[in-house]
Write a protein that holds these residues in place. Structure first.
Motif, PDB file in Angstrom:
ATOM      1  N   UNK A 229      -6.990  -3.232 -45.535  1.00 59.00           N
ATOM      2  CA  UNK A 229      -6.750  -4.634 -45.684  1.00 59.00           C
ATOM      3  C   UNK A 229      -6.141  -4.924 -44.658  1.00 59.00           C
ATOM      4  N   UNK A 230      -5.511  -5.210 -43.776  1.00 56.06           N
ATOM      5  CA  UNK A 230      -5.016  -6.273 -42.377  1.00 56.06           C
ATOM      6  C   UNK A 230      -6.149  -5.940 -41.772  1.00 56.06           C
ATOM      7  N   UNK A 231      -7.032  -5.186 -41.315  1.00 61.25           N
ATOM      8  CA  UNK A 231      -8.528  -5.504 -40.333  1.00 61.25           C
ATOM      9  C   UNK A 231      -9.145  -6.395 -41.004  1.00 61.25           C
ATOM     10  N   UNK A 232      -9.148  -5.596 -41.858  1.00 62.10           N
ATOM     11  CA  UNK A 232     -10.839  -7.545 -42.841  1.00 62.10           C
ATOM     12  C   UNK A 232      -9.677  -8.759 -42.373  1.00 62.10           C
ATOM     13  N   UNK A 233      -8.521  -8.926 -43.192  1.00 64.56           N
ATOM     14  CA  UNK A 233      -8.149 -10.582 -42.971  1.00 64.56           C
ATOM     15  C   UNK A 233      -8.002 -11.122 -40.882  1.00 64.56           C
ATOM     16  N   UNK A 234      -7.728  -9.995 -40.259  1.00 69.64           N
ATOM     17  CA  UNK A 234      -8.417 -10.104 -38.914  1.00 69.64           C
ATOM     18  C   UNK A 234      -9.265 -10.762 -38.444  1.00 69.64           C
ATOM     19  N   UNK A 235     -10.742  -9.977 -39.084  1.00 65.54           N
ATOM     20  CA  UNK A 235     -11.818  -9.467 -38.643  1.00 65.54           C
ATOM     21  C   UNK A 235     -12.225 -11.526 -39.529  1.00 65.54           C
ATOM     22  N   UNK A 236     -11.755 -11.507 -40.819  1.00 65.40           N
ATOM     23  CA  UNK A 236     -12.371 -12.531 -41.560  1.00 65.40           C
ATOM     24  C   UNK A 236     -11.910 -13.545 -40.254  1.00 65.40           C
ATOM     25  N   UNK A 237     -11.067 -13.900 -40.360  1.00 65.98           N
ATOM     26  CA  UNK A 237     -10.441 -15.039 -39.627  1.00 65.98           C
ATOM     27  C   UNK A 237     -11.289 -15.381 -38.195  1.00 65.98           C
ATOM     28  N   UNK A 238     -11.513 -13.959 -37.629  1.00 67.23           N
ATOM     29  CA  UNK A 238     -12.372 -13.751 -36.138  1.00 67.23           C
ATOM     30  C   UNK A 238     -13.495 -14.592 -36.142  1.00 67.23           C
ATOM     31  N   UNK A 239     -13.651 -13.994 -37.785  1.00 69.26           N
ATOM     32  CA  UNK A 239     -15.278 -15.123 -38.040  1.00 69.26           C
ATOM     33  C   UNK A 239     -15.688 -16.570 -38.284  1.00 69.26           C
ATOM     34  N   UNK A 240     -15.017 -16.879 -38.937  1.00 73.52           N
ATOM     35  CA  UNK A 240     -14.455 -17.731 -39.289  1.00 73.52           C
ATOM     36  C   UNK A 240     -13.331 -19.430 -37.984  1.00 73.52           C
ATOM     37  N   UNK A 241     -12.846 -18.616 -37.314  1.00 72.55           N
ATOM     38  CA  UNK A 241     -12.853 -19.134 -35.515  1.00 72.55           C
ATOM     39  C   UNK A 241     -14.607 -19.180 -35.042  1.00 72.55           C
ATOM     40  N   UNK A 242     -15.268 -18.243 -35.126  1.00 77.26           N
ATOM     41  CA  UNK A 242     -16.028 -18.204 -34.375  1.00 77.26           C
ATOM     42  C   UNK A 242     -17.482 -19.024 -35.644  1.00 77.26           C
ATOM     43  N   UNK A 243     -17.252 -19.497 -36.084  1.00 79.37           N
ATOM     44  CA  UNK A 243     -18.275 -20.139 -37.026  1.00 79.37           C
ATOM     45  C   UNK A 243     -17.390 -21.783 -36.465  1.00 79.37           C
ATOM     46  N   UNK A 244     -16.143 -21.995 -36.605  1.00 76.95           N
ATOM     47  CA  UNK A 244     -15.795 -23.488 -36.391  1.00 76.95           C
ATOM     48  C   UNK A 244     -16.043 -23.631 -34.484  1.00 76.95           C
ATOM     49  N   UNK A 245     -16.018 -22.444 -33.942  1.00 76.99           N
ATOM     50  CA  UNK A 245     -16.772 -22.800 -32.244  1.00 76.99           C
ATOM     51  C   UNK A 245     -18.518 -23.651 -32.003  1.00 76.99           C
ATOM     52  N   UNK A 246     -18.666 -23.135 -33.586  1.00 78.80           N
ATOM     53  CA  UNK A 246     -20.266 -23.998 -33.372  1.00 78.80           C
ATOM     54  C   UNK A 246     -20.609 -24.906 -34.298  1.00 78.80           C
ATOM     55  N   UNK A 247     -19.460 -25.396 -34.986  1.00 75.68           N
ATOM     56  CA  UNK A 247     -19.716 -26.355 -35.801  1.00 75.68           C
ATOM     57  C   UNK A 247     -19.338 -27.952 -34.581  1.00 75.68           C
ATOM     58  N   UNK A 248     -17.768 -27.050 -34.312  1.00 78.25           N
ATOM     59  CA  UNK A 248     -17.385 -27.687 -33.106  1.00 78.25           C
ATOM     60  C   UNK A 248     -18.644 -28.740 -31.820  1.00 78.25           C
ATOM     61  N   UNK A 249     -18.934 -26.921 -31.232  1.00 76.86           N
ATOM     62  CA  UNK A 249     -19.643 -27.644 -30.904  1.00 76.86           C
ATOM     63  C   UNK A 249     -21.361 -28.370 -31.204  1.00 76.86           C
ATOM     64  N   UNK A 250     -21.603 -28.488 -32.195  1.00 74.87           N
ATOM     65  CA  UNK A 250     -22.500 -29.496 -32.821  1.00 74.87           C
ATOM     66  C   UNK A 250     -22.220 -30.148 -33.374  1.00 74.87           C
ATOM     67  N   UNK A 251     -20.719 -31.214 -33.062  1.00 69.56           N
ATOM     68  CA  UNK A 251     -20.674 -31.883 -33.694  1.00 69.56           C
ATOM     69  C   UNK A 251     -20.542 -32.508 -31.844  1.00 69.56           C
ATOM     70  N   UNK A 252     -20.040 -32.001 -30.379  1.00 66.34           N
ATOM     71  CA  UNK A 252     -20.102 -32.544 -29.629  1.00 66.34           C
ATOM     72  C   UNK A 252     -21.628 -32.639 -29.055  1.00 66.34           C
ATOM     73  N   UNK A 253     -22.652 -31.919 -29.231  1.00 64.70           N
ATOM     74  CA  UNK A 253     -23.525 -32.134 -29.011  1.00 64.70           C
ATOM     75  C   UNK A 253     -24.375 -33.523 -29.812  1.00 64.70           C
TER      76      UNK A 253
END
Length: 261
Positions: A229-253
């Motif tokens: 469950x700890x690994x799941x939380x870490x993985x979920x947060x990593x996935x969310x952070x990468x998704x947020x990077x895509x969103x911000x990059x799209x906004x900059x474009x």
């Protein structure tokens, strides 16, 4: 700008793979003899904007300027730690305490290895797995007590006594690199080049001096839910952070496109 998008996409993919492995671990939390897997990442190649240079008497050295281009899967390792013992009060259930695997064969003579000792005697007296694979003895033959036996017992060294007579000894096999074995399902492993050369023996001999067999018990999964469950939380947060990077990059474009207006 596009580099950040590609890096984030690679992050999404690898975190999804890690979640797939975690999901499989949790699904097998009660699977007999199951060994959990762990995922590691590694960075991929870099784009060098400027190379480094050594210093001289006139000017100091400079470091290279590089931009990473994302992440990829490094390894999926099977963790072969000992699982907990569960008493079953069934004489044909066997647990390996220590190193090694049971060797089993199918009807075609194919050899497999397992830590799951939930065996039983079939209608012909063969000691078999739930899928009908025959457990092997120290001579490389199937263990068969026949159909006329009135009693049997198995001791901590894997000796099988039939009507009070020691008739077989259960074979054990270990490998220099157990994570190199290939999982094929049904609690079975197949030999692979990465595992090294098989070392054969029996419980308590020179190849397995600290190994015993516990009758009427099974080795449970080595999955720890708190860790998963700890690994799941870490993985979920990593996935969310990468998704947020895509969103911000799209906004900059989008802002860049708006400059044209």
């Amino acid at each position: 700008m596009m580099r950040s998008l590609f890096s984030a996409v690679s992050g999404l993919r690898t975190h999804q793979l890690r979640m797939d492995v975690i999901g499989d671990n949790i699904a097998n939390v009660n699977t007999v003899g199951f060994k959990r897997s762990a995922v590691t990442f590694k960075d991929v190649f870099y784009q060098t904007l400027r190379g480094g240079a050594a210093g001289s008497n006139d000017i100091g050295g400079t470091n290279p300027q590089q931009i990473g281009l994302g992440v990829t899967l490094n390894s999926i390792d099977v963790i072969h730690t000992q699982g907990a013992a569960a008493s079953t009060n069934n004489g044909t259930d066997l647990m390996i305490q220590g190193d090694g695997f049971f060797e089993v064969k199918d009807v075609g003579g194919n050899v497999y290895y397992t830590r799951a000792g939930n065996f039983h005697f079939d209608s012909e007296g063969n000691l078999v797995t739930p899928d009908g694979l025959i457990v092997q003895d120290s001579g490389g033959n199937g263990i068969n007590i026949g159909t006329s036996a009135t009693s049997y017992s198995i001791d901590k060294y894997g000796n099988v006594y039939v009507d009070g007579t020691q008739s077989f000894q259960i074979k054990l096999v270990k490998f220099p690199n157990p994570p190199g074995l290939e999982k094929i399902g049904s609690n079975l492993y197949a030999a692979a080049a990465g595992a090294g050369t098989a070392i054969e023996g029996v419980a308590g001999d020179t190849n397995f001096p600290n190994t015993t067999i516990i009758p009427s018990a099974l080795e449970m999964s080595n999955v720890e839910l708190a860790l998963e469950f700890t690994e799941m939380i870490i993985t979920e947060r990593g996935f969310q952070a990468n998704a947020r990077t895509i969103t911000v990059s799209d906004e900059m474009l989008q802002e860049l496109v708006n400059l044209k207006r």
